[in-house]
Design an enzyme around this catalytic site. Sequence first.
Site, PDB file in Angstrom:
ATOM      1  N   GLU A 169       0.798  -1.225   0.000  1.00 14.01           N
ATOM      2  CA  GLU A 169       0.000   0.000   0.000  1.00 14.01           C
ATOM      3  C   GLU A 169       0.837   1.285   0.000  1.00 14.01           C
ATOM      4  O   GLU A 169       0.796   2.079   0.956  1.00 14.01           O
ATOM      5  CB  GLU A 169      -0.922   0.009   1.220  1.00 14.01           C
ATOM      6  CG  GLU A 169      -1.866  -1.175   1.280  1.00 14.01           C
ATOM      7  CD  GLU A 169      -2.957  -1.020   2.346  1.00 14.01           C
ATOM      8  OE1 GLU A 169      -2.858  -0.094   3.167  1.00 14.01           O
ATOM      9  OE2 GLU A 169      -3.910  -1.809   2.323  1.00 14.01           O
ATOM     10  N   GLU A 351      -5.240  -8.681   1.144  1.00 11.48           N
ATOM     11  CA  GLU A 351      -5.879  -8.312   2.415  1.00 11.48           C
ATOM     12  C   GLU A 351      -7.344  -8.032   2.175  1.00 11.48           C
ATOM     13  O   GLU A 351      -7.703  -7.313   1.227  1.00 11.48           O
ATOM     14  CB  GLU A 351      -5.287  -7.023   3.018  1.00 11.48           C
ATOM     15  CG  GLU A 351      -3.946  -7.175   3.649  1.00 11.48           C
ATOM     16  CD  GLU A 351      -3.445  -5.868   4.254  1.00 11.48           C
ATOM     17  OE1 GLU A 351      -4.275  -5.009   4.646  1.00 11.48           O
ATOM     18  OE2 GLU A 351      -2.225  -5.699   4.309  1.00 11.48           O
TER      19      GLU A 351
HETATM   20  C1  FCB Z   1      -4.386  -1.995   5.633  1.00 11.45           C
HETATM   21  C2  FCB Z   1      -2.998  -2.319   6.138  1.00 11.45           C
HETATM   22  C3  FCB Z   1      -2.963  -3.350   7.231  1.00 11.45           C
HETATM   23  C4  FCB Z   1      -4.110  -3.199   8.206  1.00 11.45           C
HETATM   24  C5  FCB Z   1      -5.430  -3.090   7.455  1.00 11.45           C
HETATM   25  C6  FCB Z   1      -6.626  -2.974   8.363  1.00 11.45           C
HETATM   26  O1  FCB Z   1      -4.405  -0.717   5.111  1.00 11.45           O
HETATM   27  O2  FCB Z   1      -2.183  -2.771   5.075  1.00 11.45           O
HETATM   28  O3  FCB Z   1      -1.713  -3.274   7.852  1.00 11.45           O
HETATM   29  O4  FCB Z   1      -3.886  -2.159   9.054  1.00 11.45           O
HETATM   30  O5  FCB Z   1      -5.387  -1.989   6.605  1.00 11.45           O
END
Ligand code: FCB
Length: 454
Positions: A169, A351
């Site tokens: 990110e 994620e």
């Molecule tokens: C993302 C991050 C991760 C976590 C999630 C909830 O932006 O990559 O580390 O904090 O959000």
Amino acid sequence: MTIDPTSFPSDFIWGAATASYQIEGATHDDGRGESVWDRFCVTPGKVRGGDTGDVACDFYHRYRDDVKLMRELGLDAFRFSIAWPRILPAGRCGVVNESGLDFYDRLVDELLANEIEPFATLFHWDTPQVLEDEGGWPERATAEAFAEYAEAVAARLGDRVRYWITHNEPWVHAWIGYAWGEHAPGRTSEADAVAAAHHLLLSHGWAVDAIRRAAPDARVGITLNLAHAYPASDTPEDEAAAWQVDGEGNRWFLDPIFRGAYPADLLERNELVAPFVRDGDLGAISAPLDFLGVNNYFRFLVSAGAEGPRMEGNPEAQHTDMGWEVYPDGLHRLLVRVANDYAPQAIYVTENGAAFADVRVHDGSVHDPERISYLSSYIDAVSRAVADGAPVKGYFVWSMLDNFEWAMGYSKRFGIVYVDYPTLERVPKDSFYWYRDLIASRRGMPRPSPIAAA
Ligand code: FCB
């Protein structure tokens, strides 16, 4: 909602994700240097409750037990990140801290012994503080240091780690860390954020090269936080506002990586006419990738405001404990759109998950029906994207464990395993057993034939 396991190919990878600073603790062990997050956490008023990552889930000492839990879960893959200051406490090569590398060496061996594929992320925001003191990511020198770091890690782990993610990110690190000041290093300059974003991208390209040199069979990608931008209405004004948000959040990174150019509309707004973009940079940034990692939690609903795009709320929708709207169709739309517009060879959802205010009940267990419902609706959205032709090859739930949620400290619980912070006891939540059963239900299934899938 029940998910039909046959809607995923039998070699689809089911995983769980974490990040070094959020779970490891042991911030002073075995020669680890200071990271920007160590410094940020002790800066008064920055992190809720004054929480720090000093102990976190103590994964550094408890990883063997946690890998046992992963095995019980039936995970195909585990995504973790490597803490740069454990490997290069001074930021650059010269002094490689072998005991830092030893930890990841042991972790990788433990995963492989349990038939779990390691997905290693090189950077999940814990820059060595010494590099920040010299200017941090707005400086090209930090990108150069990152390439050295990538090389050192790939040289040690490249014989066993097949999947590499350079950055996690970069948008979040650049903007929330350098422009909004809400994440480490806590700066508040737009210009710094723009420069940081470019150097993160540039260092990604250089790291791809370094990893491939050290581990020619490696599969290399980058993870972006992406969210589909929906116009609040079909007026041309709202559509233009949504396109602008898409440009600032999604295309700013997707275009240079997959097309070797920053988007024309961003350049027109002069956001990127900058001395730090040098000849050859975009060629490096657009090095061919084996996969794109997509992190997704919510969508954007955008209207045209007097001072630019405005984010609208959706009062009808369910929201998680982060205040994020639950909108699974946003993930479906996003995956199909990214596949159509950028044609990545493969996509992994690296994620996706939800925070809810979980509590232990009288018998010590944790019931989290909202998380089960969130995960099943988003996984269903992934299966619809697969059916629509998006090359999604795996899904990683965020997160394996409750952990240090950055500026929110330990107040937000994303895990499918509950962590009792005073004792560090792990308690699998109902969602853990739900995910275990989902993974188990597809094992041994024949790959669906094209006719059956159509
Ligand atoms: C993302 C991050 C991760 C976590 C999630 C909830 O932006 O990559 O580390 O904090 O959000």
